[in-house]
Design a protein around this motif. Structure first.
Motif, PDB file in Angstrom:
ATOM      1  N   GLY A  70      89.145  68.081   8.213  1.00 60.71           N
ATOM      2  CA  GLY A  70      88.470  69.408   8.306  1.00 60.71           C
ATOM      3  C   GLY A  70      89.278  70.048   9.368  1.00 60.71           C
ATOM      4  N   TYR A  71      89.310  71.566   9.110  1.00 57.80           N
ATOM      5  CA  TYR A  71      89.594  72.356  10.266  1.00 57.80           C
ATOM      6  C   TYR A  71      88.766  73.644  10.231  1.00 57.80           C
ATOM      7  N   VAL A  72      88.250  73.965  11.402  1.00 63.10           N
ATOM      8  CA  VAL A  72      87.127  74.908  11.668  1.00 63.10           C
ATOM      9  C   VAL A  72      87.758  75.888  12.794  1.00 63.10           C
ATOM     10  N   PRO A  73      88.235  77.078  12.250  1.00 66.38           N
ATOM     11  CA  PRO A  73      88.465  78.333  13.264  1.00 66.38           C
ATOM     12  C   PRO A  73      87.381  78.591  14.212  1.00 66.38           C
ATOM     13  N   LEU A  74      87.719  79.023  15.493  1.00 64.24           N
ATOM     14  CA  LEU A  74      86.820  79.186  16.504  1.00 64.24           C
ATOM     15  C   LEU A  74      87.417  80.434  17.174  1.00 64.24           C
ATOM     16  N   PRO A  75      86.491  80.761  18.093  1.00 63.82           N
ATOM     17  CA  PRO A  75      86.736  82.143  18.846  1.00 63.82           C
ATOM     18  C   PRO A  75      88.129  81.945  19.630  1.00 63.82           C
ATOM     19  N   LEU A  76      88.843  82.962  19.984  1.00 65.21           N
ATOM     20  CA  LEU A  76      90.185  82.953  20.844  1.00 65.21           C
ATOM     21  C   LEU A  76      91.044  82.011  20.326  1.00 65.21           C
ATOM     22  N   ALA A  77      91.223  82.218  18.829  1.00 66.08           N
ATOM     23  CA  ALA A  77      92.212  81.344  17.864  1.00 66.08           C
ATOM     24  C   ALA A  77      92.175  79.948  18.281  1.00 66.08           C
ATOM     25  N   ALA A  78      91.065  79.349  18.737  1.00 67.27           N
ATOM     26  CA  ALA A  78      90.915  78.017  18.928  1.00 67.27           C
ATOM     27  C   ALA A  78      90.664  77.337  17.418  1.00 67.27           C
ATOM     28  N   VAL A  79      91.015  76.038  17.490  1.00 66.53           N
ATOM     29  CA  VAL A  79      90.558  75.388  16.082  1.00 66.53           C
ATOM     30  C   VAL A  79      90.126  74.004  16.409  1.00 66.53           C
ATOM     31  N   PHE A  80      89.030  73.553  15.777  1.00 70.31           N
ATOM     32  CA  PHE A  80      88.427  72.160  15.808  1.00 70.31           C
ATOM     33  C   PHE A  80      89.015  71.499  14.627  1.00 70.31           C
ATOM     34  N   LYS A  81      89.722  70.198  14.827  1.00 71.79           N
ATOM     35  CA  LYS A  81      90.288  69.346  13.877  1.00 71.79           C
ATOM     36  C   LYS A  81      89.488  68.119  13.764  1.00 71.79           C
ATOM     37  N   SER A  82      89.197  67.493  12.605  1.00 72.16           N
ATOM     38  CA  SER A  82      88.645  66.198  12.451  1.00 72.16           C
ATOM     39  C   SER A  82      89.277  65.329  11.566  1.00 72.16           C
ATOM     40  N   SER A  83      89.321  64.037  11.781  1.00 73.89           N
ATOM     41  CA  SER A  83      90.085  63.352  10.637  1.00 73.89           C
ATOM     42  C   SER A  83      89.343  61.888  10.703  1.00 73.89           C
ATOM     43  N   VAL A  84      89.056  61.533   9.517  1.00 71.01           N
ATOM     44  CA  VAL A  84      88.370  60.049   9.332  1.00 71.01           C
ATOM     45  C   VAL A  84      89.321  59.175   8.327  1.00 71.01           C
ATOM     46  N   LYS A  85      89.770  58.254   8.433  1.00 71.49           N
ATOM     47  CA  LYS A  85      90.256  57.483   7.493  1.00 71.49           C
ATOM     48  C   LYS A  85      89.934  55.881   7.617  1.00 71.49           C
ATOM     49  N   VAL A  86      89.837  55.625   6.307  1.00 71.85           N
ATOM     50  CA  VAL A  86      89.094  54.192   5.974  1.00 71.85           C
ATOM     51  C   VAL A  86      89.993  53.588   5.047  1.00 71.85           C
ATOM     52  N   GLY A  87      90.122  51.990   5.260  1.00 73.23           N
ATOM     53  CA  GLY A  87      91.001  51.425   4.495  1.00 73.23           C
ATOM     54  C   GLY A  87      90.667  50.007   4.229  1.00 73.23           C
ATOM     55  N   TYR A  88      90.785  49.595   3.041  1.00 73.46           N
ATOM     56  CA  TYR A  88      90.687  48.059   2.980  1.00 73.46           C
ATOM     57  C   TYR A  88      91.633  47.470   1.953  1.00 73.46           C
ATOM     58  N   LEU A  89      92.072  46.129   2.234  1.00 75.19           N
ATOM     59  CA  LEU A  89      93.178  45.448   1.660  1.00 75.19           C
ATOM     60  C   LEU A  89      92.549  44.132   0.957  1.00 75.19           C
ATOM     61  N   GLY A  90      92.508  44.218  -0.325  1.00 75.31           N
ATOM     62  CA  GLY A  90      91.854  42.983  -0.813  1.00 75.31           C
ATOM     63  C   GLY A  90      92.945  41.900  -1.524  1.00 75.31           C
ATOM     64  N   SER A  91      93.126  40.798  -0.999  1.00 76.06           N
ATOM     65  CA  SER A  91      94.245  39.965  -1.396  1.00 76.06           C
ATOM     66  C   SER A  91      93.952  38.549  -1.344  1.00 76.06           C
ATOM     67  N   LYS A  92      94.631  37.868  -2.168  1.00 75.00           N
ATOM     68  CA  LYS A  92      94.134  36.270  -2.396  1.00 75.00           C
ATOM     69  C   LYS A  92      95.094  35.458  -1.256  1.00 75.00           C
ATOM     70  N   GLN A  93      96.029  36.193  -0.769  1.00 77.16           N
ATOM     71  CA  GLN A  93      97.144  35.478  -0.152  1.00 77.16           C
ATOM     72  C   GLN A  93      97.266  35.976   1.626  1.00 77.16           C
ATOM     73  N   SER A  94      97.798  35.436   2.409  1.00 78.18           N
ATOM     74  CA  SER A  94      97.778  35.944   3.681  1.00 78.18           C
ATOM     75  C   SER A  94      99.223  36.770   3.660  1.00 78.18           C
ATOM     76  N   MET A  95      98.910  37.916   4.000  1.00 77.24           N
ATOM     77  CA  MET A  95      99.917  39.090   3.900  1.00 77.24           C
ATOM     78  C   MET A  95      99.924  39.856   5.397  1.00 77.24           C
ATOM     79  N   PRO A  96     100.272  39.509   6.301  1.00 71.32           N
ATOM     80  CA  PRO A  96     100.415  40.236   7.535  1.00 71.32           C
ATOM     81  C   PRO A  96     101.322  41.488   7.630  1.00 71.32           C
ATOM     82  N   GLN A  97     102.374  41.300   6.851  1.00 70.50           N
ATOM     83  CA  GLN A  97     103.189  42.508   6.628  1.00 70.50           C
ATOM     84  C   GLN A  97     102.585  43.669   5.937  1.00 70.50           C
TER      85      GLN A  97
END
Length: 307
Positions: A144-171
């Motif tokens: 998300g990006y929110v404009p603020l006074p004096l041309a400032a910008v508040f930015k936020s980022s959230v990332k979620v991940g899940y890997l499902g596997s039957k085998q060991s895969m460090p790569q």
């Protein structure tokens, strides 16, 4: 067309994206790449291609279906220690189908100051598609990006991940840390570790090594303020939080180790210049939840957008 060479990463890729195929709402994208990434404990080499088609609903919602195929190998001559479930030097084919839903209402793709970018995706690699590896991966990104006074910008980022596997895969595991995830922590140093022999001889010393995990949460919050608007120089203050968890551990576990809500936390500041070569970033991060071996601060420089 992209080429990047450093001691930590080599990237050679060609990509083509047509967002309005034949002046319609259909899109088409394809890419070819050859990447090599040093995870310190091992070097991952991937060569592959992808093909994706999609459709734009309204002004912001884009749905896509794609296919990717790549061969992945762990470099035998640069492997630091035996990795469980991995045969050094052996290339394995991953063939996967990708589903994506994206909502993009940003006012500018390179330098957004208003709007949102949300993406939810599911990858499935299966022998039915000719894949030698079998797994499924869920990823979600909320920005998300929110404009603020004096041309400032508040930015936020959230990332979620899940890997499902039957085998060991460090790569294929998640690794965090560094200027593109958790600033203040060493590059790709955040993740489950194991005590293994650092070397292949019988008398190799034991050492804690990061092997990555199958679950990830990374959140970044920034306040960006113009310093020299004419030269497109800005200052930024940030707060980052997140972690990577092993297969046997649930999300947000680790409070018993002194991590609030099971997450690592950091703060910092930096200077950015939107140069003709691209965004230049110089940032300093301070870990608020330091682990044994972490430095009090980390200074990082890169060319590329934050998020």
């Amino acid at each position: 067309l992209q080429a990047q060479y450093s001691s930590l990463r080599e990237v050679f890729s060609f990509s083509y994206h047509e967002p309005r195929l034949l002046d319609s709402r259909w899109s088409l994208a394809t890419s070819l790449y050859d990447n090599e990434t040093d995870y310190y404990n091992f070097v991952r080499t991937a060569t592959g291609a992808s093909l994706t088609g999609g459709y734009l609903f309204g002004d912001h919602l884009h749905l896509s279906l794609g296919w990717m195929a790549e061969t992945v190998a762990i470099s035998e001559d640069q492997l630091r220690f035996p990795l469980p479930g991995v045969i050094p030097g052996q290339r394995r084919l991953t063939s996967a189908v990708r589903l994506r839903a994206t909502w993009d209402s940003r006012n500018d793709r390179m330098y957004p100051s208003k709007g949102m970018y949300h993406s939810i995706g599911l990858d499935r690699a299966d022998p039915w598609f000719g894949s030698e590896n079998e797994f499924w991966r869920f990823d979600a990104t909320l920005r998300g990006y929110v404009p603020l006074p004096l041309a400032a910008v508040f930015k936020s980022s959230v990332k979620v991940g899940y890997l499902g596997s039957k085998q060991s895969m460090p790569q294929e595991n998640y690794f965090s840390g560094g200027i593109y995830s958790l600033r203040g922590y060493r590059l790709r140093s955040v993740g489950p570790s194991a005590r293994v022999p650092f070397g292949f001889s019988p008398d190799s010393p034991m050492s804690d090594q990061v092997l990555g995990g199958n679950k990830q949460i990374v959140a970044n919050f920034e306040l960006e303020v113009p310093i020299f608007p004419a030269a497109r120089v800005t200052g930024v203050a940030f707060y980052d939080t997140g972690n990577v968890w092993a297969r046997q551990d649930p999300y947000l576990s680790g409070a018993e180790r002194g991590y609030p809500f099971g997450l690592l936390h950091s703060v910092g500041y930096g200077i950015r210049w939107q140069s003709p070569m691209g965004p230049l970033r110089l940032e300093v991060g301070y870990p608020l939840t330091p682990r044994p071996g972490d430095e009090p601060s980390a200074l990082e420089f890169t060319i590329g957008s934050a998020f």
